[in-house]
Structures are given as C-alpha cells and as structure tokens.
Design a protein around this motif. Structure first.
Motif, mmCIF file in Angstrom:
data_model
loop_
_atom_site.group_PDB
_atom_site.id
_atom_site.type_symbol
_atom_site.label_atom_id
_atom_site.label_comp_id
_atom_site.label_asym_id
_atom_site.label_seq_id
_atom_site.Cartn_x
_atom_site.Cartn_y
_atom_site.Cartn_z
ATOM 1 N N SER A 156 -75.286 -2.154 -26.035
ATOM 2 C CA SER A 156 -75.105 -2.897 -24.856
ATOM 3 C C SER A 156 -74.277 -3.221 -23.308
ATOM 4 C CB SER A 156 -74.095 -3.379 -25.761
ATOM 5 O OG SER A 156 -72.770 -4.736 -25.028
ATOM 6 N N GLY A 157 -74.149 -1.707 -23.278
ATOM 7 C CA GLY A 157 -73.554 -1.708 -21.718
ATOM 8 C C GLY A 157 -75.284 -1.740 -21.089
ATOM 9 N N GLN A 158 -76.257 -1.153 -21.662
ATOM 10 C CA GLN A 158 -77.536 -0.747 -21.393
ATOM 11 C C GLN A 158 -77.947 -2.289 -20.941
ATOM 12 O OE1 GLN A 158 -79.672 1.504 -19.852
ATOM 13 N NE2 GLN A 158 -79.967 2.953 -20.990
ATOM 14 N N ASP A 159 -78.255 -3.353 -21.570
ATOM 15 C CA ASP A 159 -79.336 -4.143 -22.082
ATOM 16 C C ASP A 159 -78.579 -5.474 -20.870
ATOM 17 O OD1 ASP A 159 -80.645 -3.657 -23.534
ATOM 18 O OD2 ASP A 159 -79.512 -4.548 -25.697
ATOM 19 N N LEU A 160 -76.633 -5.234 -20.914
ATOM 20 C CA LEU A 160 -75.996 -6.388 -20.215
ATOM 21 C C LEU A 160 -75.404 -5.977 -19.112
ATOM 22 C CD1 LEU A 160 -73.406 -7.506 -23.188
ATOM 23 C CD2 LEU A 160 -76.210 -8.835 -22.555
ATOM 24 N N VAL A 161 -75.479 -4.842 -18.371
ATOM 25 C CA VAL A 161 -75.439 -4.347 -17.031
ATOM 26 C C VAL A 161 -76.771 -3.561 -16.507
ATOM 27 C CG1 VAL A 161 -73.523 -3.012 -15.996
ATOM 28 C CG2 VAL A 161 -72.868 -4.266 -17.931
ATOM 29 N N PHE A 162 -76.627 -2.039 -17.333
ATOM 30 C CA PHE A 162 -77.694 -1.725 -16.225
ATOM 31 C C PHE A 162 -78.737 -1.963 -16.241
ATOM 32 C CE2 PHE A 162 -73.791 0.814 -17.957
ATOM 33 C CZ PHE A 162 -73.745 1.396 -17.149
ATOM 34 N N ASN A 163 -79.252 -2.345 -16.813
ATOM 35 C CA ASN A 163 -80.846 -3.170 -17.660
ATOM 36 C C ASN A 163 -80.802 -3.862 -16.204
ATOM 37 O OD1 ASN A 163 -81.680 -0.670 -18.736
ATOM 38 N ND2 ASN A 163 -82.151 -1.635 -20.516
ATOM 39 N N ALA A 164 -79.972 -4.881 -16.923
ATOM 40 C CA ALA A 164 -79.777 -6.094 -16.090
ATOM 41 C C ALA A 164 -79.679 -5.865 -14.404
ATOM 42 C CB ALA A 164 -78.787 -7.137 -16.298
ATOM 43 N N ILE A 165 -78.855 -4.683 -14.073
ATOM 44 C CA ILE A 165 -79.317 -4.197 -12.633
ATOM 45 C C ILE A 165 -80.488 -4.438 -11.867
ATOM 46 C CG2 ILE A 165 -78.467 -3.059 -10.801
ATOM 47 C CD1 ILE A 165 -75.537 -3.664 -12.150
ATOM 48 N N GLU A 166 -81.083 -3.303 -12.603
ATOM 49 C CA GLU A 166 -82.268 -2.730 -12.530
ATOM 50 C C GLU A 166 -83.555 -3.791 -12.477
ATOM 51 O OE1 GLU A 166 -84.208 1.433 -13.445
ATOM 52 O OE2 GLU A 166 -84.876 0.052 -15.017
ATOM 53 N N ASN A 167 -83.570 -5.025 -13.843
ATOM 54 C CA ASN A 167 -84.638 -5.665 -13.656
ATOM 55 C C ASN A 167 -84.267 -6.739 -12.827
ATOM 56 O OD1 ASN A 167 -85.953 -3.485 -15.161
ATOM 57 N ND2 ASN A 167 -84.955 -4.335 -17.187
ATOM 58 N N LEU A 177 -70.680 14.745 -25.497
ATOM 59 C CA LEU A 177 -71.681 13.976 -25.403
ATOM 60 C C LEU A 177 -72.516 14.692 -24.335
ATOM 61 C CD1 LEU A 177 -68.965 11.123 -25.096
ATOM 62 C CD2 LEU A 177 -70.441 11.806 -27.105
ATOM 63 N N ILE A 178 -73.841 12.845 -24.680
ATOM 64 C CA ILE A 178 -74.665 13.170 -23.226
ATOM 65 C C ILE A 178 -74.976 11.616 -22.958
ATOM 66 C CG2 ILE A 178 -76.191 14.618 -24.484
ATOM 67 C CD1 ILE A 178 -78.132 11.507 -25.078
ATOM 68 N N PRO A 179 -74.712 11.928 -21.186
ATOM 69 C CA PRO A 179 -75.299 10.333 -20.513
ATOM 70 C C PRO A 179 -75.821 8.853 -22.136
ATOM 71 C CG PRO A 179 -75.593 11.754 -18.775
ATOM 72 C CD PRO A 179 -75.882 12.223 -20.891
ATOM 73 N N GLY A 180 -75.070 8.168 -21.551
ATOM 74 C CA GLY A 180 -75.317 6.636 -22.657
ATOM 75 C C GLY A 180 -76.162 5.731 -21.889
ATOM 76 N N TYR A 181 -75.857 5.340 -20.388
ATOM 77 C CA TYR A 181 -76.454 4.265 -19.951
ATOM 78 C C TYR A 181 -77.210 4.389 -18.836
ATOM 79 C CZ TYR A 181 -71.898 2.351 -21.284
ATOM 80 O OH TYR A 181 -70.661 1.903 -22.116
ATOM 81 N N GLY A 182 -77.917 5.437 -19.723
ATOM 82 C CA GLY A 182 -79.581 5.856 -18.617
ATOM 83 C C GLY A 182 -79.501 6.938 -17.708
ATOM 84 N N GLY A 183 -78.337 7.146 -18.093
ATOM 85 C CA GLY A 183 -78.484 8.277 -17.201
ATOM 86 C C GLY A 183 -79.255 9.343 -17.044
ATOM 87 N N THR A 184 -80.081 9.760 -18.622
ATOM 88 C CA THR A 184 -81.536 11.091 -18.639
ATOM 89 C C THR A 184 -82.683 10.525 -17.980
ATOM 90 O OG1 THR A 184 -81.375 10.310 -20.564
ATOM 91 C CG2 THR A 184 -79.945 12.228 -20.833
ATOM 92 N N GLN A 185 -83.488 10.304 -18.261
ATOM 93 C CA GLN A 185 -83.776 8.809 -17.907
ATOM 94 C C GLN A 185 -83.873 8.308 -15.938
ATOM 95 O OE1 GLN A 185 -85.573 8.435 -19.888
ATOM 96 N NE2 GLN A 185 -85.051 9.594 -21.332
ATOM 97 N N ARG A 186 -83.214 7.572 -15.797
ATOM 98 C CA ARG A 186 -83.393 7.556 -14.208
ATOM 99 C C ARG A 186 -83.201 8.306 -13.323
ATOM 100 N NH1 ARG A 186 -80.236 2.390 -16.375
ATOM 101 N NH2 ARG A 186 -81.987 0.920 -16.261
#
Length: 259
Positions: A85-96, A140-149
């Motif tokens: 949910s966070g990825q779709d609505l915030v983090f990816n929304a900013i990047e895209n 944990l590991i990063p869950g809002y795109g941290g490993t990728q970005r």
C-alpha cells in the motif's frame, strides 16, 4: 489543504510539503502516509504545480523512520500489505509523478525516511544529515523500495553493505557515492531546492514530464529505449515544441504553456 501531520503550501508554482511531527522526528505513521498519498495525488493533477519540495520540520530530522509501534505485532500478510500500500500510494507515486520532486534532507533520513528521499527525483542534504537503512536491527528489511532504489543509486556492493550493516553515513559520503546530488548548509537547503526548480520552471513542462518518465523507464521497464522513443515522438505534437523551435530561430526566450 489542511493536514494533521503535514504542512502544505503552494507558492510560485512550487508545492512545499513539510512533514510536521518534529517531536517524533517526523516518523511516518499510518496517518502521515495517508496524508502524503493525498498531497502527492494533488500535486499530480494540479497544473499550477510545476515542482515539489519535501522536507521535515525542525533541524534534527527529515524523517527518522517509520512508526515501529504501529506494526510491532503484524502478521506476515499484514506486513506485506503495509509495504504494498505504501509503495503504490506514496513512494511509487512520487517516483512516477510527472512533476519533479526534490527531497530537502534536513537531518536524519533513516529507514522509511531515506526511502522517501530516494523516491524523489533529486536529493539535497544539509551538512548535518545522516542517512541509513537500519531495518535489519529490528529483524526486518526495507519495505518501501529501499533495497531497489538504493541499489539503483549507489550500486549493488554499497547498497548491500549499507543495508546489512545498518550503518548510517554522512551527507558528504552520501554525495560521494551518488545518493544525494548536493550537500549545503542547512540554512541554504530550501534555497538550493528552489534554485533547481526555478531552472526547471523555465523548461517545457510536457518535455520535463516525458524526460522523467523515460529515465524511470530505464530502471523499471523491460525496454526503456522504447519508452524514450515514444515520448520523444509525442513531444513533436505539443505546442511547446513549436514554441521552443520558433524561439530558438528568433533568438528569444521561449514561453512554454505546458500544451
């Protein structure tokens, strides 16, 4: 727009977003993420906005992570949904977004805070900033795109080192490895972001959007070259292209209308 956890102000075609939870070091709780999702969507659909600056309240922290107490008893399924949910609505929304987002990192940018900064298109850090992904210290590991970005920005080796040691780095080191674009005095932070956006504001808005989309496609799509070619072609259909060429021939400054 009135928010409980954000301050949002539109001035001179720039939207200023301040995460306003200074006592909590601007940590990202559910309510703050929901408000960020709303304001990011607003930026995307508002023609008057030509660029966005995101920063944190106070001088200590940009965002010092997520609100751990909120998800301390989550199941695996709940954790996955939180990240998705966070990825779709915030983090990816900013990047895209078609609008350029600049992160003005005014202190600690840790965990979700660094992930928020990395989702932005440009990062500027104050000299006192510290950046890191400490999630493995919580199991944990990063869950809002941290490993990728992070990998995209600094390369595999450095990304793995930062993530599995959980060590913070300074603003100077972050600039050295390409994690931030500039390091400035804290008093100059917003001014530097404004300087960049004021330059962007002189350019053709549709071309800026096409450029952002094409660059992001180089990372997130199978054939970024094809995206670039298509976006290049679309530019020829815009009034801004005709204005840009005419202004060049007439040796005058172009006046772009975003059409």
């Amino acid at each position: 727009m009135a928010y409980q956890n954000l301050i949002s102000e539109l001035k001179d075609n720039i939207l200023y977003i301040t995460i306003n939870r200074e006592k909590a070091l601007n940590a990202l709780n559910k309510d703050t993420l929901a408000e960020l999702a709303d304001v990011v969507a607003f930026a995307g659909k508002t023609e008057e906005i030509r660029g966005v600056i995101i920063t944190g309240a106070g001088e200590k922290a940009f965002v010092a992570g997520a609100d751990i107490k909120e998800f301390s008893d989550y199941t695996g399924k709940q954790g996955e949904e939180l990240a998705r949910s966070g990825q779709d609505l915030v983090f990816n929304a900013i990047e895209n977004s078609k609008k350029p987002f600049i992160a003005a990192v005014n202190g600690f940018a840790l965990g979700g805070g660094l992930e928020l900064a990395m989702a932005c298109h440009i990062r500027i850090a104050s000299e006192n900033a510290k950046l890191g992904l400490p999630e493995v210290t919580l199991g944990l590991i990063p869950g809002y795109g941290g490993t990728q970005r992070l990998t995209q920005l600094v390369g595999k080796g450095k990304a793995i080192e930062m993530i599995i040691t959980a060590n913070m780095i300074t603003a100077v080191e972050a600039e050295k490895i390409g994690l931030v674009n500039y390091v400035v005095l804290q008093t100059d932070l917003i001014g530097k972001a404004e300087e960049i956006l004021n330059a962007i504001k002189q350019r053709a808005p549709l071309a800026v959007a096409a450029a952002i989309k094409s660059v992001i496609a180089s990372i997130n799509e199978t054939d970024g070259y094809d995206t670039e070619i298509k976006e290049f072609g679309k530019c020829f259909e815009t009034s801004d292209f005709k204005e840009g060429v005419t202004a060049f021939v007439e040796k005058r400054k172009a006046v772009f209308l975003g059409k």
